[in-house]
Scaffold this active site. Structure first.
Site, short mmCIF file in Angstrom:
data_model
loop_
_atom_site.label_atom_id
_atom_site.label_comp_id
_atom_site.label_asym_id
_atom_site.label_seq_id
_atom_site.Cartn_x
_atom_site.Cartn_y
_atom_site.Cartn_z
N GLU A 1 0.87 -1.18 0.00
CA GLU A 1 0.00 0.00 0.00
C GLU A 1 0.90 1.23 0.00
O GLU A 1 1.00 1.95 0.98
CB GLU A 1 -0.95 0.05 1.19
CG GLU A 1 -1.98 1.17 1.04
CD GLU A 1 -2.86 1.40 2.26
OE1 GLU A 1 -3.10 2.58 2.58
OE2 GLU A 1 -3.29 0.41 2.88
N HIS B 1 -9.03 0.82 -0.90
CA HIS B 1 -8.29 1.85 -0.18
C HIS B 1 -9.25 2.95 0.28
O HIS B 1 -10.23 3.25 -0.40
CB HIS B 1 -7.21 2.44 -1.09
CG HIS B 1 -6.31 3.40 -0.40
ND1 HIS B 1 -6.60 4.75 -0.30
CD2 HIS B 1 -5.12 3.22 0.22
CE1 HIS B 1 -5.63 5.35 0.35
NE2 HIS B 1 -4.72 4.46 0.68
N ASP C 1 2.27 2.22 3.90
CA ASP C 1 1.49 3.41 3.58
C ASP C 1 2.42 4.60 3.31
O ASP C 1 2.10 5.74 3.62
CB ASP C 1 0.50 3.76 4.69
CG ASP C 1 -0.71 4.55 4.18
OD1 ASP C 1 -0.76 4.85 2.97
OD2 ASP C 1 -1.60 4.85 4.99
#
Length: 337
Positions: free
Chosen positions: A8, A176, A297
């Protein structure tokens, strides 16, 4: 350090970054919509557009051998005009493919798709996977349809052809977060700190996932693979209560199995942005280590802190290796050197 795969990890097209950084009002607006401050977002934007020394150096220091990149939120889902959304999805995928081609051992990609035109989204997904070599697709929450005030969710019948293509290609969909629709923003009135990742992103995305779970979506698509970030957007902790109250109040929904069964077969979660021992242990107990994958992230979170945490998290060494790289390598067919 253990080798790691992260999935991600965001980028933004350099042209959009340049426009935002040159316009304080536009940057402030984008920051507000994302639930962050301009002071936080400005250095993040600088990292979003960079693919070489800074990003790769940070990966090296954290032991991240491979990253799957994706267009940052809200991405294509926020473009109201369907034709413009379809064109932008193709442009972004071509741009991302160019970045991956420059560092093929370090990067892969998730496709961006314009669900405003579901048939074209399916065609673009097929192109991205079969021609560009992408590993799946990342969808930033609901898709705006008609205007910014209205959105559609992935369990709706209009997207069944798209899910059929996903099943045929046998690739995952990463769901997401993005901010909730304007009608849901009243809860955050006077509290902008709640709109984004601090709180609102998780509740929005978990609710979207529960729509899929309760609607019988995974009965229609039993091989579908859904990925949720942030250790499942708190869903593992709420899974028992959600199932218990749903059994008592199913209304007109009649899925064939329980939520924990669907989670076991159809859902993977990542550690993105959630480097908590307690949350990880809860996820291992609720979901199982075989369906948990490391992520950061980046650049909203930093690679170093995520790597240090997973290296020392109080789990078995076998589970640590699965989470750090083994599960992602198996799911995406990534070979580490």
């Amino acid at each position: 350090m253990l080798p790691k795969i992260a999935l991600e990890e965001a980028y933004e097209h350099p042209e959009r970054v340049a426009r935002l950084l040159a316009d304080e009002e536009a940057l402030a607006d984008a920051s507000d919509r994302g639930g962050v401050t301009p002071e936080f977002y400005r250095p993040v934007m600088e990292k979003l557009r960079e693919f070489d020394d800074v990003r790769l150096g940070s990966m090296d220091r954290a032991g991240i051998a491979h990253t799957i990149l994706s267009l940052t939120a809200p991405g294509i889902q926020s473009i109201v005009d369907p034709a413009a959304a379809t064109a932008e999805a193709r442009r972004q995928n071509d741009f991302l493919a160019e970045q991956v081609a420059r560092h093929p051992d370090r990067y892969s990609g998730f496709a961006a798709v314009a669900l405003q035109e579901p048939e074209n989204a399916a065609a673009e997904l097929r192109r991205a996977v079969t021609e560009l070599g992408f590993k799946g697709v990342l969808v930033n929450g609901y898709t705006n349809v008609g205007d910014p005030e209205h959105g559609s969710y992935l369990d709706e019948p209009r997207y069944r052809g798209f899910w059929e293509t996903l099943a045929e290609l046998d690739v995952p969909l990463y769901l997401h977060p993005r901010p909730s629709l304007p009608g849901g923003q009243a809860l955050y009135a006077g509290h902008p700190e709640m709109k984004g990742a601090t709180w609102g992103f998780g509740t929005e995305t978990a609710s979207h996932a529960v729509r899929l779970l309760l609607s019988g979506h995974f009965d229609r698509f039993p091989t579908a693979k859904l990925i949720l970030g942030h250790l499942g957007e708190a869903l593992p902790a709420l899974l028992w209560r959600t199932q218990n109250m749903f059994q008592a109040n199913p209304f007109d929904q009649r899925p064939r199995r329980t939520l924990p069964e669907y989670v076991a077969d159809n859902i993977w979660i990542t550690t993105s942005g959630t480097f908590s021992d307690h949350a990880l242990i809860n996820a291992v107990l609720s979901v199982g280590a075989d369906h948990i994958m490391f992520s950061v992230d980046y650049p909203y979170s930093e690679n170093a802190g995520a790597a240090e945490w997973i290296e020392r998290a109080p789990i078995s060494e076998l589970d640590r290796r699965k989470i750090a790289h083994g599960n992602a390598a198996a799911l995406f067919g990534i070979e580490l050197g």
